[in-house]
Write a protein that holds these residues in place. Structure first.
Motif, short mmCIF file in Angstrom:
data_model
loop_
_atom_site.label_atom_id
_atom_site.label_comp_id
_atom_site.label_asym_id
_atom_site.label_seq_id
_atom_site.Cartn_x
_atom_site.Cartn_y
_atom_site.Cartn_z
N THR A 196 0.75 -0.87 -0.05
CA THR A 196 -0.08 -0.36 -0.07
C THR A 196 0.54 1.28 -0.17
O THR A 196 1.70 1.03 0.70
CB THR A 196 -0.69 0.34 1.24
N TYR A 197 0.74 2.77 -0.35
CA TYR A 197 0.89 3.75 -0.04
C TYR A 197 1.86 4.13 1.04
O TYR A 197 2.98 4.13 1.19
CB TYR A 197 0.25 5.02 -0.49
N GLU A 198 0.86 3.51 2.40
CA GLU A 198 1.51 3.94 3.28
C GLU A 198 2.72 2.85 4.31
O GLU A 198 3.74 3.23 4.43
CB GLU A 198 0.14 3.80 4.53
N SER A 201 5.79 3.93 1.69
CA SER A 201 5.93 5.46 2.34
C SER A 201 7.02 4.94 3.70
O SER A 201 8.49 5.30 3.88
CB SER A 201 5.04 6.12 2.72
N ASN A 245 1.21 -3.66 -6.25
CA ASN A 245 0.58 -1.61 -6.55
C ASN A 245 1.44 -1.10 -7.04
O ASN A 245 1.82 -0.34 -6.25
CB ASN A 245 -0.02 -1.72 -5.40
N ARG A 247 1.61 1.16 -8.84
CA ARG A 247 1.13 3.24 -9.48
C ARG A 247 1.73 3.47 -7.94
O ARG A 247 2.61 4.40 -7.82
CB ARG A 247 -0.46 3.21 -9.81
N ASP A 248 1.27 2.81 -6.69
CA ASP A 248 1.69 3.64 -5.44
C ASP A 248 3.14 4.00 -5.30
O ASP A 248 3.63 4.35 -4.43
CB ASP A 248 0.57 3.15 -4.56
N LYS A 251 4.52 6.72 -7.11
CA LYS A 251 4.43 7.38 -6.50
C LYS A 251 5.33 7.87 -5.01
O LYS A 251 5.75 9.12 -5.55
CB LYS A 251 3.01 7.86 -5.90
N VAL A 252 5.76 6.93 -4.56
CA VAL A 252 5.91 6.66 -3.18
C VAL A 252 8.11 7.17 -3.38
O VAL A 252 8.71 7.98 -2.76
CB VAL A 252 6.34 5.97 -1.97
N GLU A 255 7.95 11.07 -4.67
CA GLU A 255 7.60 11.65 -3.23
C GLU A 255 8.81 11.72 -2.75
O GLU A 255 8.56 12.89 -1.19
CB GLU A 255 6.33 11.89 -2.71
N ILE A 283 3.65 10.31 -13.34
CA ILE A 283 2.73 10.97 -11.50
C ILE A 283 3.63 12.70 -11.58
O ILE A 283 3.79 13.06 -11.70
CB ILE A 283 3.46 10.39 -10.56
#
Length: 283
Positions: A196-198, A201, A245, A247-248, A251-252, A255, A283
């Motif tokens: 997951t994104y979280e 991260s 996942n 895509r996330d 993204k990370v 970021e 992104i």
């Protein structure tokens, strides 16, 4: 004697695990040229069944990679277990990593990836200490011989294998010239989490905390679709036919300002490598 420092990058490079499927010929030099034709940036040399490249060929590979501005890395042989019971298997495992680093460096490959060990019946601390001491000795040998390679034990995909995220980050924080190969598909398959994104991260926060900002600027990663069970990874899949996942994850990467190389190990290596690059850039 100077310990090899990992190269810091100013961007993410995307490429293939081995010669692209679309390469006109299946040899390494043709593969490097095809990576450039595809608009990708890097390629991992697959020494997985043994280091079978002559020094002469390695010199030609080096020239081709530099001429096409392609960053190379090496995946060492599968037959490595730095926790082997038999002394001859232990010695052979170290030699396989050494030879991967020696020939890889002649090709201009800095990052030398390998699956480090199996726990067998030993406790985690015992295995950690054995792997640590062997890599420390090998690191000294490489430095003494002036071989410019960074040893990259890979995060493994099964609970029976040494090399979870915490073990490899801890080892890398203690040993100069050793850094993880972050295989995000393996990290996910090991327990079915970290997808997951979280969770991504949190991984990047851990890297930055333990290895510093440089740890985020010198990443070497594997990504693919992955099939897994309660026992861990089974095999690689196409990204869009898996639950990975990505895509996330991309993204990370953006970021956190992470940089380095991303090697795609999906069965359709160049298609998914291009998908990852396109996803990241959008992104």
């Amino acid at each position: 004697m100077t310990t090899m420092k990992a190269k810091k990058y100013d961007k993410l490079l995307f490429g293939t695990a081995g010669v692209p499927i679309s390469s006109p010929k299946p040899d390494t030099i043709s593969g490097i040229r095809q990576v450039r034709t595809l608009g990708l940036d890097c390629m991992e040399l697959e020494f997985v069944h043994g280091v079978r490249m002559s020094d002469k060929t390695a010199a030609d590979v080096n020239e081709t990679a530099k001429g096409n501005n392609i960053s190379l890395s090496v995946h060492g042989p599968y037959y490595i277990n730095l926790n082997a019971v038999e002394p001859e298997k232990l010695t052979a495992s170290v030699e396989r990593i050494y030879e991967s680093a020696r020939v890889g460096s002649l090709c201009s490959a800095q990052n030398i990836v390998f699956h480090p060990a199996f726990y067998l019946k030993d406790d985690k601390k015992t295995v950690y200490d054995r792997v640590f001491n062997l890599l420390k000795e090998l690191r000294t040998r490489l430095d003494d011989e002036g071989i410019p390679a960074v040893l990259r034990p890979e995060t493994t995909g099964k609970a029976t294998q040494f090399g979870d995220l915490d073990e490899l980050i801890s080892m890398s924080a203690e040993l100069d010239g050793v850094l993880p190969c972050f295989d995000f598909s393996h990290i996910h398959a090991r327990d079915g989490k970290h997808n997951t994104y979280e969770e991504f991260s949190a991984i990047f926060e851990k890297i930055e905390k333990e290895l510093g900002k440089d740890g985020l600027l010198s990443m070497h990663c594997h990504i693919s679709g992955i099939e897994y069970t309660a026992k861990g990874e089974r095999n690689h899949l196409f990204l869009d036919e898996s639950d990975m996942n990505y895509r996330d994850l991309m993204k990370v990467f953006k970021e956190f300002g992470a940089a380095g190389t991303i090697i795609c190990e999906s069965p359709n290596i160049e298609s998914d490598a291009l998908l990852l690059k396109k996803t990241y850039e959008e992104i």
